[in-house]
Design an enzyme around this catalytic site. Structure first.
Site, PDB file in Angstrom:
ATOM      1  N   TYR A 103     -48.805  32.209  16.332  1.00 20.37           N
ATOM      2  CA  TYR A 103     -47.746  33.948  17.011  1.00 20.37           C
ATOM      3  C   TYR A 103     -48.875  33.786  17.829  1.00 20.37           C
ATOM      4  O   TYR A 103     -49.611  34.201  18.437  1.00 20.37           O
ATOM      5  CB  TYR A 103     -47.968  34.704  15.835  1.00 20.37           C
ATOM      6  CG  TYR A 103     -47.201  34.634  14.619  1.00 20.37           C
ATOM      7  CD1 TYR A 103     -45.572  34.191  14.615  1.00 20.37           C
ATOM      8  CD2 TYR A 103     -47.601  33.830  13.596  1.00 20.37           C
ATOM      9  CE1 TYR A 103     -45.374  33.612  12.902  1.00 20.37           C
ATOM     10  CE2 TYR A 103     -47.530  33.985  12.389  1.00 20.37           C
ATOM     11  CZ  TYR A 103     -45.584  33.959  12.156  1.00 20.37           C
ATOM     12  OH  TYR A 103     -45.402  33.364  11.057  1.00 20.37           O
TER      13      TYR A 103
ATOM     14  N   TRP B 176     -44.307  31.733   4.396  1.00 21.14           N
ATOM     15  CA  TRP B 176     -45.119  32.139   4.385  1.00 21.14           C
ATOM     16  C   TRP B 176     -45.908  33.297   3.675  1.00 21.14           C
ATOM     17  O   TRP B 176     -45.216  34.560   3.832  1.00 21.14           O
ATOM     18  CB  TRP B 176     -46.579  31.303   4.943  1.00 21.14           C
ATOM     19  CG  TRP B 176     -46.761  32.535   6.016  1.00 21.14           C
ATOM     20  CD1 TRP B 176     -46.404  32.267   7.753  1.00 21.14           C
ATOM     21  CD2 TRP B 176     -47.381  34.151   6.548  1.00 21.14           C
ATOM     22  NE1 TRP B 176     -46.750  33.706   8.360  1.00 21.14           N
ATOM     23  CE2 TRP B 176     -46.951  34.496   8.011  1.00 21.14           C
ATOM     24  CE3 TRP B 176     -48.224  34.600   5.684  1.00 21.14           C
ATOM     25  CZ2 TRP B 176     -48.096  35.901   8.122  1.00 21.14           C
ATOM     26  CZ3 TRP B 176     -48.419  35.873   5.511  1.00 21.14           C
ATOM     27  CH2 TRP B 176     -48.183  36.436   6.929  1.00 21.14           C
TER      28      TRP B 176
ATOM     29  N   ASP C 211     -32.898  36.513  17.547  1.00 20.79           N
ATOM     30  CA  ASP C 211     -34.371  36.701  17.027  1.00 20.79           C
ATOM     31  C   ASP C 211     -34.768  38.142  16.019  1.00 20.79           C
ATOM     32  O   ASP C 211     -34.996  39.210  16.474  1.00 20.79           O
ATOM     33  CB  ASP C 211     -35.384  36.452  17.932  1.00 20.79           C
ATOM     34  CG  ASP C 211     -37.017  36.423  17.165  1.00 20.79           C
ATOM     35  OD1 ASP C 211     -36.871  36.438  16.420  1.00 20.79           O
ATOM     36  OD2 ASP C 211     -37.661  36.586  17.652  1.00 20.79           O
TER      37      ASP C 211
ATOM     38  N   ASN D  41     -41.307  28.387   8.958  1.00 19.18           N
ATOM     39  CA  ASN D  41     -41.548  28.001   8.006  1.00 19.18           C
ATOM     40  C   ASN D  41     -41.914  29.990   6.660  1.00 19.18           C
ATOM     41  O   ASN D  41     -41.547  30.522   7.433  1.00 19.18           O
ATOM     42  CB  ASN D  41     -42.807  28.286   8.148  1.00 19.18           C
ATOM     43  CG  ASN D  41     -43.368  26.870   9.316  1.00 19.18           C
ATOM     44  OD1 ASN D  41     -43.548  27.103  10.048  1.00 19.18           O
ATOM     45  ND2 ASN D  41     -43.838  26.052   7.896  1.00 19.18           N
TER      46      ASN D  41
ATOM     47  N   THR E 298     -38.286  39.731  16.352  1.00 16.86           N
ATOM     48  CA  THR E 298     -38.653  40.431  17.733  1.00 16.86           C
ATOM     49  C   THR E 298     -37.633  41.949  17.823  1.00 16.86           C
ATOM     50  O   THR E 298     -36.507  41.973  17.369  1.00 16.86           O
ATOM     51  CB  THR E 298     -37.405  39.757  18.818  1.00 16.86           C
ATOM     52  OG1 THR E 298     -39.039  38.505  19.278  1.00 16.86           O
ATOM     53  CG2 THR E 298     -38.651  40.560  20.435  1.00 16.86           C
TER      54      THR E 298
ATOM     55  N   ASP F 219     -37.379  35.807   9.012  1.00 12.76           N
ATOM     56  CA  ASP F 219     -37.259  36.051  10.748  1.00 12.76           C
ATOM     57  C   ASP F 219     -37.044  34.379  11.400  1.00 12.76           C
ATOM     58  O   ASP F 219     -36.693  33.518  11.547  1.00 12.76           O
ATOM     59  CB  ASP F 219     -38.941  35.184  11.379  1.00 12.76           C
ATOM     60  CG  ASP F 219     -39.196  35.171  12.754  1.00 12.76           C
ATOM     61  OD1 ASP F 219     -38.795  35.677  13.703  1.00 12.76           O
ATOM     62  OD2 ASP F 219     -40.281  34.925  12.937  1.00 12.76           O
TER      63      ASP F 219
ATOM     64  N   SER G 235     -38.176  31.850  13.829  1.00 13.97           N
ATOM     65  CA  SER G 235     -39.197  30.379  13.400  1.00 13.97           C
ATOM     66  C   SER G 235     -38.867  30.074  11.568  1.00 13.97           C
ATOM     67  O   SER G 235     -37.751  30.268  11.432  1.00 13.97           O
ATOM     68  CB  SER G 235     -41.184  31.519  13.065  1.00 13.97           C
ATOM     69  OG  SER G 235     -40.596  32.529  11.660  1.00 13.97           O
TER      70      SER G 235
END
Ligand SMILES: *[C@@H]1O[C@H](CO)[C@@H](O)[C@H](O)[C@H]1NC(C)=O
Ligand SMILES: *[C@@H]1O[C@H](CO)[C@@H](O)[C@H](O)[C@H]1NC(C)=O
Length: 382
Positions: free
Chosen positions: A127, A93, A266, A91, A269, A86, A89
């Site tokens: 989010y 996880w 992005d 991070n 998206t 992505d 963003s």
């Protein structure tokens, strides 16, 4: 959407563009979210998934969660997950073995990893759909055949904020590919760690989103010349947060159609997104009508596609054209969707997967720019 992402104050990771270790490009195959006949487009796959859930109506807003994903591994021996790469963003996880509402998703079990180091600090990322929470851990992360050691990521114990998109989605986690400045807790992103640990040739990655019959690819360390045609034209970044550039203009049928001067690229998206007033006017101009489910989303008459105007983004004085075949999603025989939505809280444009499928994109940390070239092989046009 991760626009509501908590911005953490952090120093920008030092990227040493002069480090050049000869190394082959590292492709990671990206797949659309769903399978079956519609697999070439994540968006359509997502819609189909909802249909098969039997909820009847097509909830267009859920399309924003349709994604491309690829593999990443955590731990020793490797535990493998599908993550969305992505660029909106920062991070990483993955679901934790301690997660009670992560459904059938693969879960990371730190007790099975010899390279795990505890951290335990709470983690929350917001989010658009809601928060995702868990705690931080440290371990080795494998990406594209390379291994980043001692990497701090989040083990998620509550992913309910992602809603249905996550429950039925093919992705287990998210790998943020934007800048450390917007990373929750100021953590270095995976790609920054690849650069710092001298694992990539250049601090650059390329994104090719699949078209019919071809898998998508994430190319780490260099653009892949097999995936575009013509020149790559570069656009300088205006901020190192999201991959944000100056928007020179947005024309619909040749008519200037926005006052916004900023856009972000992005991969997280699916559609094109922009300020509400602009999107309403553009929808009217292309003959799209608001969905009864969500007035920020639009349907179009499939029989009118051939008469609809082009939509053209201008970056660094170069025009990037989208034809109706690029921006209309043919869901079913009589149902077509306008692949543009509005987001009330933003005053900039988001060039999501609809744009990035047509234009191969190069995310260049070293030179603070995004490169764009016509993707190849291209989506077939009628
Ligand atoms: C961390 O999260 C746990 C579980 O959600 C919570 O009980 C605890 O209060 C949190 N700690 C801090 C310091 O926020
Ligand atoms: C839209 O762009 C295509 C090329 O991308 C061009 O062939 C076509 O003529 C354009 N349509 C209009 C209405 O300008």
């Amino acid at each position: 959407m991760k626009l509501a992402c908590l911005a953490a104050l952090a120093a920008i990771v030092s990227v040493d563009a002069s480090v050049k270790i000869p190394m082959k490009k590292k492709p990671i195959t990206l797949a659309g979210v769903q399978n079956g006949a519609l697999q070439s487009r994540g968006l359509l796959g997502k819609l189909r998934a909802e249909e098969t859930l039997g909820n009847g109506a097509i909830v267009i807003s859920q399309m924003e969660d349709a994604q491309y994903y690829g593999p990443i591994s955590v731990g020793t021996p490797a535990q493998t997950f599908n993550v969305i790469y992505d660029t909106g963003s920062s991070n990483l996880w993955v679901p934790s073995a301690k997660c009670t509402n992560c459904g059938l998703h693969k879960k990371y079990d730190s007790s099975q990893s010899s390279t795990y180091q505890a951290n335990g600090q709470n983690f929350t990322i917001l989010y658009g759909s809601g928060p995702v929470t868990g705690f931080l851990s440290e371990d080795s992360v494998g990406i594209g055949g390379m291994t980043v050691t001692d990497f701090t990521f989040a083990e998620v114990t509550d992913a309910s904020g992602l809603g249905l998109a996550y429950s039925i989605g093919a992705f287990d986690g998210i790998c943020g590919m934007a800048f450390q400045t917007i990373s929750v807790d100021g953590l270095p992103p995976v790609f920054a760690a690849l650069v710092q640990q001298n694992l990539v040739t250049e601090p650059v990655f390329g994104v090719y989103l699949e078209s019919t019959g071809e898998a998508g690819e994430l190319n780490l360390g260099a653009a892949d010349t097999n995936h575009y045609t013509g020149n790559i034209n570069y656009v300088p970044l205006i901020s190192e947060t999201y991959w944000a550039v100056a928007l020179g203009g947005l024309k619909v049928g040749g008519k200037p159609s926005t006052t916004s001067v900023k856009a972000i690229f992005d991969t997280g998206t699916s559609l094109l997104a922009g300020p509400t007033a602009d999107v309403q006017a553009i929808a009217a101009a292309v003959g799209a009508t608001p969905s009864w489910l969500n007035p920020n989303e639009y349907t179009v008459d499939c029989t009118k596609i051939s008469t609809m105007p082009n939509i053209t983004f201008t970056f660094n004085s170069i025009d990037y054209n989208l034809t109706p075949l690029d921006y209309v999603i043919n869901v079913q025989n009589e149902m077509c969707l306008f692949a543009m939505t509005s987001l009330s809280q933003i005053d900039f444009w988001i060039a999501g997967d609809i744009f990035l499928r047509k234009y191969y994109s190069v995310f260049d940390f070293g030179n603070k720019q995004v490169g764009l070239a016509l993707a190849y092989p291209a989506e077939p046009s009628a």
